[in-house]
Design a protein around this motif. Structure first.
Motif, mmCIF file in Angstrom:
data_model
loop_
_atom_site.group_PDB
_atom_site.id
_atom_site.type_symbol
_atom_site.label_atom_id
_atom_site.label_comp_id
_atom_site.label_asym_id
_atom_site.label_seq_id
_atom_site.Cartn_x
_atom_site.Cartn_y
_atom_site.Cartn_z
ATOM 1 N N VAL A 1 17.650 77.872 -68.716
ATOM 2 C CA VAL A 1 18.092 78.387 -70.011
ATOM 3 C C VAL A 1 18.964 77.318 -70.650
ATOM 4 N N ILE A 2 18.630 76.946 -71.871
ATOM 5 C CA ILE A 2 19.372 75.916 -72.598
ATOM 6 C C ILE A 2 19.752 76.475 -73.957
ATOM 7 N N SER A 3 21.040 76.431 -74.278
ATOM 8 C CA SER A 3 21.509 76.964 -75.550
ATOM 9 C C SER A 3 22.563 76.042 -76.145
ATOM 10 N N LYS A 4 22.548 75.908 -77.465
ATOM 11 C CA LYS A 4 23.591 75.140 -78.134
ATOM 12 C C LYS A 4 24.884 75.942 -78.254
ATOM 13 N N GLY A 5 24.789 77.242 -77.968
ATOM 14 C CA GLY A 5 25.961 78.107 -77.994
ATOM 15 C C GLY A 5 26.286 78.617 -76.601
ATOM 16 N N ASN A 6 26.678 79.895 -76.514
ATOM 17 C CA ASN A 6 27.025 80.520 -75.241
ATOM 18 C C ASN A 6 25.792 81.117 -74.577
ATOM 19 N N ILE A 7 25.882 81.337 -73.270
ATOM 20 C CA ILE A 7 24.803 81.986 -72.525
ATOM 21 C C ILE A 7 25.388 83.162 -71.752
ATOM 22 N N VAL A 8 24.834 84.339 -71.972
ATOM 23 C CA VAL A 8 25.243 85.532 -71.238
ATOM 24 C C VAL A 8 24.015 86.080 -70.535
ATOM 25 N N VAL A 9 24.097 86.223 -69.214
ATOM 26 C CA VAL A 9 22.971 86.728 -68.423
ATOM 27 C C VAL A 9 23.375 88.061 -67.820
ATOM 28 N N LEU A 10 22.750 89.124 -68.268
ATOM 29 C CA LEU A 10 23.034 90.454 -67.739
ATOM 30 C C LEU A 10 22.148 90.673 -66.522
ATOM 31 N N GLY A 11 22.418 89.857 -65.518
ATOM 32 C CA GLY A 11 21.660 89.815 -64.284
ATOM 33 C C GLY A 11 22.219 88.691 -63.442
ATOM 34 N N THR A 12 21.377 88.089 -62.603
ATOM 35 C CA THR A 12 21.801 87.027 -61.693
ATOM 36 C C THR A 12 21.260 85.676 -62.139
ATOM 37 N N ILE A 13 22.115 84.656 -62.106
ATOM 38 C CA ILE A 13 21.673 83.283 -62.359
ATOM 39 C C ILE A 13 21.416 82.611 -61.014
ATOM 40 N N ARG A 14 20.158 82.244 -60.774
ATOM 41 C CA ARG A 14 19.799 81.454 -59.598
ATOM 42 C C ARG A 14 19.192 80.110 -60.011
ATOM 43 N N GLY A 15 18.815 80.006 -61.270
ATOM 44 C CA GLY A 15 18.218 78.783 -61.785
ATOM 45 C C GLY A 15 19.241 77.885 -62.444
ATOM 46 N N SER A 16 18.829 77.192 -63.498
ATOM 47 C CA SER A 16 19.691 76.227 -64.179
ATOM 48 C C SER A 16 20.042 76.727 -65.577
ATOM 49 N N VAL A 17 21.308 76.595 -65.949
ATOM 50 C CA VAL A 17 21.754 77.015 -67.281
ATOM 51 C C VAL A 17 22.597 75.911 -67.904
ATOM 52 N N HIS A 18 22.384 75.696 -69.193
ATOM 53 C CA HIS A 18 23.109 74.658 -69.926
ATOM 54 C C HIS A 18 23.574 75.248 -71.249
ATOM 55 N N ALA A 19 24.861 75.526 -71.349
ATOM 56 C CA ALA A 19 25.448 76.045 -72.589
ATOM 57 C C ALA A 19 26.088 74.891 -73.351
ATOM 58 N N GLY A 20 26.232 75.066 -74.676
ATOM 59 C CA GLY A 20 26.825 74.006 -75.490
ATOM 60 C C GLY A 20 26.006 72.730 -75.436
ATOM 61 N N ALA A 21 24.683 72.885 -75.489
ATOM 62 C CA ALA A 21 23.781 71.749 -75.276
ATOM 63 C C ALA A 21 23.916 70.653 -76.326
ATOM 64 N N ALA A 22 24.524 70.955 -77.473
ATOM 65 C CA ALA A 22 24.721 69.941 -78.514
ATOM 66 C C ALA A 22 26.107 69.301 -78.402
ATOM 67 N N GLY A 23 26.762 69.497 -77.241
ATOM 68 C CA GLY A 23 28.084 68.917 -77.040
ATOM 69 C C GLY A 23 29.232 69.866 -77.305
ATOM 70 N N LYS A 24 28.932 71.154 -77.472
ATOM 71 C CA LYS A 24 29.962 72.164 -77.755
ATOM 72 C C LYS A 24 30.792 72.415 -76.494
ATOM 73 N N LYS A 25 32.041 71.977 -76.483
ATOM 74 C CA LYS A 25 32.862 72.044 -75.283
ATOM 75 C C LYS A 25 33.506 73.413 -75.046
ATOM 76 N N ASP A 26 33.570 74.254 -76.078
ATOM 77 C CA ASP A 26 34.182 75.563 -75.883
ATOM 78 C C ASP A 26 33.145 76.649 -75.598
ATOM 79 N N ALA A 27 31.913 76.235 -75.306
ATOM 80 C CA ALA A 27 30.882 77.208 -74.926
ATOM 81 C C ALA A 27 31.192 77.748 -73.530
ATOM 82 N N PHE A 28 30.619 78.905 -73.213
ATOM 83 C CA PHE A 28 30.837 79.487 -71.889
ATOM 84 C C PHE A 28 29.556 80.123 -71.380
ATOM 85 N N ILE A 29 29.538 80.384 -70.096
ATOM 86 C CA ILE A 29 28.404 81.033 -69.439
ATOM 87 C C ILE A 29 28.932 82.244 -68.675
#
Length: 217
Positions: free
Chosen positions: A137-165
């Motif tokens: 999952v790749i997002s330029k903003g925040n990423i919220v997963v209403l489940g389990t993360i077992r794979g790869s996630v990248h928030a703030g993909a455009a360099g946004k440092k205050d993004a969260f997962i």
């Protein structure tokens, strides 16, 4: 006459309480009546829903969601139980995302992402399911997963440092915020560790992963 349905609404969404001993058909009729009367208050709203009072089958849940959506024009993005930890996560998700996110295709993904699947978004995104090992999952903003993360996630993909997962359970293959990767020891999870909602956030050049309940947002 005892009400078979009680509807409560707040800024987080809808809570529909149903008489556990009431006839299901009669409950549907009362739901239809109540949402017809209150349709103008909910029209075009985006929210989640919680069912209380009785245990519903998946078919019944979908029937009620369709009824509410058709009558009140409510965009229901997910169903929550009454678990306290889930409620806390729900409140934070809505406060930090739903109110600022216009309804647009791609910002909510319903379903589990499986191996080799890639989900990309220009905006913050809420995944209503799991991110399995090998999925991304790749997002330029925040990423919220209403489940389990077992794979790869990248928030703030455009360099946004205050993004969260955020995830209900976080066991990621890879975690990245902005241009920073989480250190391996941070994302290691002991086999005996109890799953709980967690948030990953960037402070300087380091990603921290904390229980969501520890955060004072």
């Amino acid at each position: 006459m005892k009400q078979k349905v009680v509807i409560k609404s707040n800024k987080y969404g809808l809570i529909v309480h149903m008489d556990p001993e009431g006839d299901y058909t009669a409950i549907l009729e009362e739901l239809k009546e109540k949402f017809t009367e209150s349709a103008r208050f909910f029209k075009d709203a985006t929210m989640a829903i919680t069912f209380e009072g009785r245990v519903l089958t998946k078919v019944q849940e979908q029937e009620i969601i369709d009824l509410i959506s058709d009558i009140a024009h409510v965009h229901i993005v997910c169903i929550f139980d009454t678990n306290e930890n889930t409620e806390r996560l729900y409140q934070r998700v809505v406060e930090r995302n739903l109110e600022d996110m216009p309804k647009k295709e791609g910002q909510f993904y319903k379903g589990t992402l499986k191996k080799r699947q890639v989900l990309e978004s220009e905006k913050s995104i809420i995944v209503l399911g799991d991110v399995e090992f090998g999925a991304r999952v790749i997002s330029k903003g925040n990423i919220v997963v209403l489940g389990t993360i077992r794979g790869s996630v990248h928030a703030g993909a455009a360099g946004k440092k205050d993004a969260f997962i955020v995830a209900l359970s976080m066991k990621p293959q890879m975690l990245r915020i902005g241009d920073t990767d989480a250190q391996a020891q941070l994302i290691y999870v002991r086999k005996d560790e109890k799953p709980e909602a967690k948030i990953a956030w960037l402070d300087g050049e380091r990603i921290y992963i904390d229980p969501l309940t520890d955060q004072d947002w």
